[in-house]
Design a protein around this motif. Structure first.
Motif, PDB file in Angstrom:
ATOM      1  N   ILE A  98       0.839  -1.201   0.000  1.00 55.58           N
ATOM      2  CA  ILE A  98       0.000   0.000   0.000  1.00 55.58           C
ATOM      3  C   ILE A  98       0.873   1.251   0.000  1.00 55.58           C
ATOM      4  O   ILE A  98       0.640   2.193  -0.772  1.00 55.58           O
ATOM      5  CB  ILE A  98      -0.972   0.007   1.201  1.00 55.58           C
ATOM      6  CG1 ILE A  98      -2.054  -1.059   1.006  1.00 55.58           C
ATOM      7  CG2 ILE A  98      -1.610   1.395   1.389  1.00 55.58           C
ATOM      8  CD1 ILE A  98      -2.925  -1.296   2.235  1.00 55.58           C
ATOM      9  N   GLN A  99       1.894   1.256   0.839  1.00 54.80           N
ATOM     10  CA  GLN A  99       2.783   2.419   0.905  1.00 54.80           C
ATOM     11  C   GLN A  99       3.607   2.575  -0.374  1.00 54.80           C
ATOM     12  O   GLN A  99       3.881   3.692  -0.809  1.00 54.80           O
ATOM     13  CB  GLN A  99       3.696   2.314   2.117  1.00 54.80           C
ATOM     14  CG  GLN A  99       2.954   2.464   3.408  1.00 54.80           C
ATOM     15  CD  GLN A  99       3.810   2.157   4.649  1.00 54.80           C
ATOM     16  OE1 GLN A  99       4.949   1.719   4.542  1.00 54.80           O
ATOM     17  NE2 GLN A  99       3.233   2.384   5.816  1.00 54.80           N
ATOM     18  N   GLY A 100       3.984   1.464  -0.986  1.00 56.59           N
ATOM     19  CA  GLY A 100       4.801   1.534  -2.202  1.00 56.59           C
ATOM     20  C   GLY A 100       4.017   1.837  -3.467  1.00 56.59           C
ATOM     21  O   GLY A 100       4.516   2.509  -4.362  1.00 56.59           O
ATOM     22  N   LEU A 101       2.773   1.363  -3.540  1.00 57.45           N
ATOM     23  CA  LEU A 101       1.989   1.506  -4.766  1.00 57.45           C
ATOM     24  C   LEU A 101       0.964   2.636  -4.713  1.00 57.45           C
ATOM     25  O   LEU A 101       0.504   3.109  -5.744  1.00 57.45           O
ATOM     26  CB  LEU A 101       1.251   0.189  -5.072  1.00 57.45           C
ATOM     27  CG  LEU A 101       2.138  -1.033  -5.305  1.00 57.45           C
ATOM     28  CD1 LEU A 101       1.298  -2.294  -5.412  1.00 57.45           C
ATOM     29  CD2 LEU A 101       3.008  -0.838  -6.544  1.00 57.45           C
ATOM     30  N   ASN A 102       0.567   3.035  -3.500  1.00 56.29           N
ATOM     31  CA  ASN A 102      -0.436   4.079  -3.322  1.00 56.29           C
ATOM     32  C   ASN A 102      -1.674   3.835  -4.193  1.00 56.29           C
ATOM     33  O   ASN A 102      -2.073   4.695  -4.985  1.00 56.29           O
ATOM     34  CB  ASN A 102       0.161   5.453  -3.605  1.00 56.29           C
ATOM     35  CG  ASN A 102      -0.716   6.572  -3.105  1.00 56.29           C
ATOM     36  OD1 ASN A 102      -1.475   6.401  -2.150  1.00 56.29           O
ATOM     37  ND2 ASN A 102      -0.638   7.715  -3.750  1.00 56.29           N
ATOM     38  N   PRO A 103      -2.312   2.672  -4.048  1.00 55.47           N
ATOM     39  CA  PRO A 103      -3.464   2.352  -4.892  1.00 55.47           C
ATOM     40  C   PRO A 103      -4.675   3.251  -4.590  1.00 55.47           C
ATOM     41  O   PRO A 103      -4.945   3.562  -3.429  1.00 55.47           O
ATOM     42  CB  PRO A 103      -3.766   0.891  -4.547  1.00 55.47           C
ATOM     43  CG  PRO A 103      -3.151   0.668  -3.214  1.00 55.47           C
ATOM     44  CD  PRO A 103      -2.021   1.625  -3.081  1.00 55.47           C
ATOM     45  N   PRO A 104      -5.387   3.680  -5.623  1.00 50.91           N
ATOM     46  CA  PRO A 104      -6.451   4.668  -5.428  1.00 50.91           C
ATOM     47  C   PRO A 104      -7.672   4.164  -4.657  1.00 50.91           C
ATOM     48  O   PRO A 104      -8.422   4.980  -4.128  1.00 50.91           O
ATOM     49  CB  PRO A 104      -6.854   5.042  -6.860  1.00 50.91           C
ATOM     50  CG  PRO A 104      -6.456   3.865  -7.686  1.00 50.91           C
ATOM     51  CD  PRO A 104      -5.223   3.320  -7.030  1.00 50.91           C
ATOM     52  N   CYS A 105      -7.878   2.850  -4.569  1.00 47.99           N
ATOM     53  CA  CYS A 105      -9.064   2.346  -3.882  1.00 47.99           C
ATOM     54  C   CYS A 105      -8.817   1.969  -2.426  1.00 47.99           C
ATOM     55  O   CYS A 105      -9.755   1.585  -1.723  1.00 47.99           O
ATOM     56  CB  CYS A 105      -9.642   1.139  -4.630  1.00 47.99           C
ATOM     57  SG  CYS A 105     -10.291   1.577  -6.255  1.00 47.99           S
ATOM     58  N   ASN A 106      -7.586   2.070  -1.956  1.00 52.03           N
ATOM     59  CA  ASN A 106      -7.323   1.869  -0.528  1.00 52.03           C
ATOM     60  C   ASN A 106      -7.535   3.202   0.179  1.00 52.03           C
ATOM     61  O   ASN A 106      -6.959   4.217  -0.219  1.00 52.03           O
ATOM     62  CB  ASN A 106      -5.885   1.392  -0.280  1.00 52.03           C
ATOM     63  CG  ASN A 106      -5.693  -0.069  -0.563  1.00 52.03           C
ATOM     64  OD1 ASN A 106      -5.327  -0.424  -1.689  1.00 52.03           O
ATOM     65  ND2 ASN A 106      -5.921  -0.915   0.415  1.00 52.03           N
ATOM     66  N   ASP A 107      -8.368   3.203   1.200  1.00 54.83           N
ATOM     67  CA  ASP A 107      -8.594   4.415   1.980  1.00 54.83           C
ATOM     68  C   ASP A 107      -7.375   4.628   2.850  1.00 54.83           C
ATOM     69  O   ASP A 107      -7.040   3.771   3.649  1.00 54.83           O
ATOM     70  CB  ASP A 107      -9.852   4.288   2.829  1.00 54.83           C
ATOM     71  CG  ASP A 107     -11.089   4.112   1.974  1.00 54.83           C
ATOM     72  OD1 ASP A 107     -11.985   3.384   2.405  1.00 54.83           O
ATOM     73  OD2 ASP A 107     -11.144   4.697   0.884  1.00 54.83           O
ATOM     74  N   GLN A 108      -6.721   5.758   2.691  1.00 57.21           N
ATOM     75  CA  GLN A 108      -5.474   5.982   3.411  1.00 57.21           C
ATOM     76  C   GLN A 108      -5.531   7.227   4.253  1.00 57.21           C
ATOM     77  O   GLN A 108      -6.204   8.121   4.051  1.00 57.21           O
ATOM     78  CB  GLN A 108      -4.317   6.059   2.436  1.00 57.21           C
ATOM     79  CG  GLN A 108      -4.221   4.766   1.670  1.00 57.21           C
ATOM     80  CD  GLN A 108      -3.083   4.761   0.683  1.00 57.21           C
ATOM     81  OE1 GLN A 108      -2.089   5.434   0.851  1.00 57.21           O
ATOM     82  NE2 GLN A 108      -3.215   3.978  -0.346  1.00 57.21           N
TER      83      GLN A 108
END
Length: 108
Positions: A98-108
């Motif tokens: 998640i930290q490396g790819l920064n996917p748009p559908c993960n709520d961060q």
């Protein structure tokens, strides 16, 4: 021949995953998964998750998940997965990706 995708986590660790179309039957094992879209000849990670049972979580019933409309809007067509039996390892890899790819559908 199976399609594979490699991606890097924030730690610099490279993960190689098997790619399957959404809705395919998946192994009933613990692992980390990515929901993917295809942009020209490049895979784009839309979401990173982990599960004790990949087939239950992202196999044939994925379209019944509450977040499915969001995934479809972003063009999700495939899932990439890697078997990871240890729950602590799954959580670490999920966070790393998640930290490396920064996917748009993960709520961060």
């Amino acid at each position: 021949m199976m399609t594979r995708v490699s991606c890097n986590g924030a730690s610099g660790t490279q993960y190689t995953m098997i790619v399957a179309p959404i809705g395919a039957s998946l192994p009933k094992v613990g692992g980390v998964y990515l929901l993917l879209s295809r942009e020209v000849s490049v895979w784009r990670a839309l979401y990173v998750g982990q599960s004790e049972n990949l087939d239950q979580r992202v196999g044939s019933n994925i379209t019944s998940r509450h977040a499915w409309p969001k995934f479809r809007r972003f063009g999700a067509t495939h899932v990439a997965l890697v078997d990871v039996s240890d729950s602590n390892d799954r959580l670490w890899i999920e966070r790393d990706l998640i930290q490396g790819l920064n996917p748009p559908c993960n709520d961060q």
